[in-house]
Write a protein that holds these residues in place. Sequence first.
Motif, PDB file in Angstrom:
ATOM      1  N   ARG A  27      39.088  41.809  55.960  1.00 58.21           N
ATOM      2  CA  ARG A  27      39.248  42.063  56.521  1.00 58.21           C
ATOM      3  C   ARG A  27      40.154  41.547  54.978  1.00 58.21           C
ATOM      4  O   ARG A  27      41.371  42.384  54.952  1.00 58.21           O
ATOM      5  CB  ARG A  27      39.870  40.559  56.653  1.00 58.21           C
ATOM      6  N   SER A  28      39.443  40.726  53.578  1.00 59.63           N
ATOM      7  CA  SER A  28      40.193  40.082  52.758  1.00 59.63           C
ATOM      8  C   SER A  28      39.015  40.177  51.893  1.00 59.63           C
ATOM      9  O   SER A  28      38.295  40.382  52.052  1.00 59.63           O
ATOM     10  CB  SER A  28      41.307  38.972  53.035  1.00 59.63           C
ATOM     11  N   GLY A  44      36.738  37.781  54.036  1.00 59.84           N
ATOM     12  CA  GLY A  44      37.270  37.609  55.577  1.00 59.84           C
ATOM     13  C   GLY A  44      36.546  38.860  56.084  1.00 59.84           C
ATOM     14  O   GLY A  44      36.866  39.687  55.845  1.00 59.84           O
ATOM     15  N   ALA A  46      36.877  41.079  59.708  1.00 57.99           N
ATOM     16  CA  ALA A  46      36.924  41.311  61.020  1.00 57.99           C
ATOM     17  C   ALA A  46      36.915  40.100  61.951  1.00 57.99           C
ATOM     18  O   ALA A  46      37.659  39.911  62.922  1.00 57.99           O
ATOM     19  CB  ALA A  46      37.061  42.758  61.604  1.00 57.99           C
ATOM     20  N   ASP A  47      35.916  39.725  62.072  1.00 53.71           N
ATOM     21  CA  ASP A  47      34.836  38.766  62.874  1.00 53.71           C
ATOM     22  C   ASP A  47      35.128  37.361  63.489  1.00 53.71           C
ATOM     23  O   ASP A  47      35.035  36.772  63.890  1.00 53.71           O
ATOM     24  CB  ASP A  47      33.185  39.207  63.376  1.00 53.71           C
ATOM     25  N   GLY A  48      36.070  37.146  61.869  1.00 55.36           N
ATOM     26  CA  GLY A  48      36.864  35.717  61.442  1.00 55.36           C
ATOM     27  C   GLY A  48      35.782  35.400  60.633  1.00 55.36           C
ATOM     28  O   GLY A  48      36.214  34.251  59.943  1.00 55.36           O
ATOM     29  N   ARG A  49      34.535  35.899  60.003  1.00 55.92           N
ATOM     30  CA  ARG A  49      33.762  34.515  59.333  1.00 55.92           C
ATOM     31  C   ARG A  49      33.552  34.290  58.315  1.00 55.92           C
ATOM     32  O   ARG A  49      35.087  35.837  57.480  1.00 55.92           O
ATOM     33  CB  ARG A  49      32.390  35.468  59.243  1.00 55.92           C
ATOM     34  N   GLU A  50      34.223  33.726  57.213  1.00 56.36           N
ATOM     35  CA  GLU A  50      34.480  34.185  56.028  1.00 56.36           C
ATOM     36  C   GLU A  50      32.945  33.821  54.930  1.00 56.36           C
ATOM     37  O   GLU A  50      32.602  32.972  55.112  1.00 56.36           O
ATOM     38  CB  GLU A  50      35.403  32.272  55.543  1.00 56.36           C
ATOM     39  N   THR A 104      27.216  31.446  53.817  1.00 60.62           N
ATOM     40  CA  THR A 104      28.625  30.855  54.657  1.00 60.62           C
ATOM     41  C   THR A 104      29.566  30.672  53.057  1.00 60.62           C
ATOM     42  O   THR A 104      28.777  30.021  52.606  1.00 60.62           O
ATOM     43  CB  THR A 104      27.692  29.701  55.604  1.00 60.62           C
TER      44      THR A 104
END
Length: 316
Positions: A27-28, A44, A46-50, A104
């Motif tokens: 995503r980013s 980032g 698409a599944d929300g993980r950073e 992570t």
Amino acid sequence: MRSPTQRNLDFSTIEALLSKAFAVDVRSAAELSGGGFAAVWRAGLADGREVVVKVGPPPGAGLLRYERGLIAAEAAYFRIVRAGAPGVPVPEVLHLGDDWIVTTLLPGESLTGRPEGAGPADDAAVREQLGAAIAGLHRITGPHFGYTGDRPAGADWPAAYGAIIAALLADAADWAVPLPPGIGALATRHHAALATATRPALLHFDLWDGNVLAAGDRLTGLVDGERFLWGDPLLDLVSPALFRRIEDEPEHPFLRGYTAATGLVLDDTARIRLALCRVHLYVLMLAEGPSRGIPVGGDRHDRLTGLLAAELRDLK
């Protein structure tokens, strides 16, 4: 100034790496600042993980002898810590590729980039927690003294220290970095003091403020573990008081936290060991300068040379 050891990456490169590792859209992505060895990006998914992506130096980059395989070494360090000291906040390794790693993203900001409002009391609290955390890591015992793989190591700490210094002196010679005389004889001259470190403790060895994460008055992360080795625990008391002598600062919060957890007594032998640890760090920092694009003879070189000369003089 960007170090020659840091790759120039872009969004598409990070996207390709992460898509290959996780089969998920990115995503980013943005590069993180602060380091001087590898390229480090935050991304980032698409599944929300950073996540954090670290990529090692480009092929052909000039490295010091101990810097071989540092990305794999970092993965090993984080896994050792998470298994042996689960209360210490280090990233989880999500993927280890060919000289690149995904971990992570930990919360908080580095102590060098704290937001306004984080005052001295908060920083002191974090440093004291760091001292206690490092004491916990030092309870983890390694299989030998020194670095892993085919890098400098030894059967005991005097042998490992001598091998590490010899490799750094060879690096300095390769890069035409001038150093004060007498450094190569230190392991022999101070064998007795070095030999009091009888257990190869897990060492981070890069505990400057940029590698310590905090939120308010709470320690939230310890990152950049690629330079880890096994050896004298006092080696980890040098970088938290960079360019100073922590033994002369009995109220230093890191020392306070570490001493409370270990009962450390800084006697004359410990002070010799700390001086030898600072010699190690200063020689390393001088030798690595040209590989990072830092010219010999500049302000940094002169300052480090002065600090190194003072340690050598006092060790006599």
